[in-house]
Each structure stands twice: as C-alpha cells, then as structure tokens.
Write a protein that holds these residues in place. Structure first.
Motif, PDB file in Angstrom:
ATOM      1  N   ASP A   1       0.933  -1.217  -0.072  1.00  0.00           N
ATOM      2  CA  ASP A   1      -0.051   0.112  -0.114  1.00  0.00           C
ATOM      3  C   ASP A   1       0.933   1.430   0.080  1.00  0.00           C
ATOM      4  O   ASP A   1       1.489   1.580   0.956  1.00  0.00           O
TER       5      ASP A   1
ATOM      6  N   ARG B   1      -0.018   4.323  -0.623  1.00  0.00           N
ATOM      7  CA  ARG B   1      -0.772   5.726  -0.534  1.00  0.00           C
ATOM      8  C   ARG B   1       0.086   6.985   0.385  1.00  0.00           C
ATOM      9  O   ARG B   1      -0.234   7.908   0.151  1.00  0.00           O
ATOM     10  N   HIS B   2       1.095   6.408   1.070  1.00  0.00           N
ATOM     11  CA  HIS B   2       1.700   7.433   1.912  1.00  0.00           C
ATOM     12  C   HIS B   2       3.292   7.647   1.272  1.00  0.00           C
ATOM     13  O   HIS B   2       3.808   8.637   1.410  1.00  0.00           O
ATOM     14  N   ALA B   3       3.365   7.072   0.157  1.00  0.00           N
ATOM     15  CA  ALA B   3       4.654   7.031  -0.855  1.00  0.00           C
ATOM     16  C   ALA B   3       4.477   8.073  -1.807  1.00  0.00           C
ATOM     17  O   ALA B   3       3.691   7.504  -2.862  1.00  0.00           O
ATOM     18  N   ARG B   4       4.725   9.381  -1.724  1.00  0.00           N
ATOM     19  CA  ARG B   4       4.433  10.248  -2.913  1.00  0.00           C
ATOM     20  C   ARG B   4       5.661  10.337  -3.862  1.00  0.00           C
ATOM     21  O   ARG B   4       5.689  11.066  -4.963  1.00  0.00           O
TER      22      ARG B   4
ATOM     23  N   GLY C   1      -2.695   2.085  -3.968  1.00  0.00           N
ATOM     24  CA  GLY C   1      -2.472   3.471  -3.678  1.00  0.00           C
ATOM     25  C   GLY C   1      -1.388   4.382  -3.966  1.00  0.00           C
ATOM     26  O   GLY C   1      -0.428   5.156  -3.749  1.00  0.00           O
TER      27      GLY C   1
ATOM     28  N   HIS D   1       0.396   7.125  -6.170  1.00  0.00           N
ATOM     29  CA  HIS D   1       0.430   8.583  -6.334  1.00  0.00           C
ATOM     30  C   HIS D   1       0.860   8.882  -7.854  1.00  0.00           C
ATOM     31  O   HIS D   1       1.633   7.808  -8.344  1.00  0.00           O
TER      32      HIS D   1
END
Length: 79
Positions: free
Chosen positions: A4, A6-9, A37, A39
C-alpha cells in the motif's frame, strides 16, 4: 502480498528494485505481489519502467486503467 503506497509520494529506482526482489521472492514461495495507492510520481515511474523494459512485467503493478502519464501525453510529442 500487497504494498500500500498511499503514503509514498515519491519512488526511485530503489523502489523498483524492492518490487522486483519481492516479486521474485514471492514466486519462490507461491505468493503474488500487488501494489495499491499509487500517487502520480510512483505511477509514472512504473509506467516508464514498463515502457522501457516491458520484459520486466511492470504492468503487473499498474492499475487496470491508469491516468495518462507525462511521457504518454499527446502534447509531449509535438516536437
């Protein structure tokens, strides 16, 4: 196994190496690897890896209907 992100930009080649090594480890143990997720930047990196090295099966990590990336954008090819 699912990553997941989602916090890795941001992801660089080290992230690609981790993905490929996790995939190979999974093949040895009968597991599959999925990514969720994504980005924009990590998605574009995976799209670029897929475009440059399709034998790496990078499309396995891409969503079924990814948004158009910068290198695929029609205006980027106007010269």
């Amino acid at each position: 196994m699912t990553w997941d992100l989602r916090h890795a930009r941001f992801m660089d080649v080290a992230g690609l190496h981790l993905l490929i090594h996790q995939r190979l480890d999974g093949l040895e143990t009968g597991r599959t690897l999925a990514v969720t997720g994504l980005h924009q930047q990590p998605l574009q990196l995976l799209q670029l890896a897929h475009a440059l090295f399709p034998a790496g099966c990078w499309s396995d990590f891409l969503p079924d209907d990814p948004p158009t990336s910068a290198f695929e954008h029609p205006h980027m090819n106007d010269g």
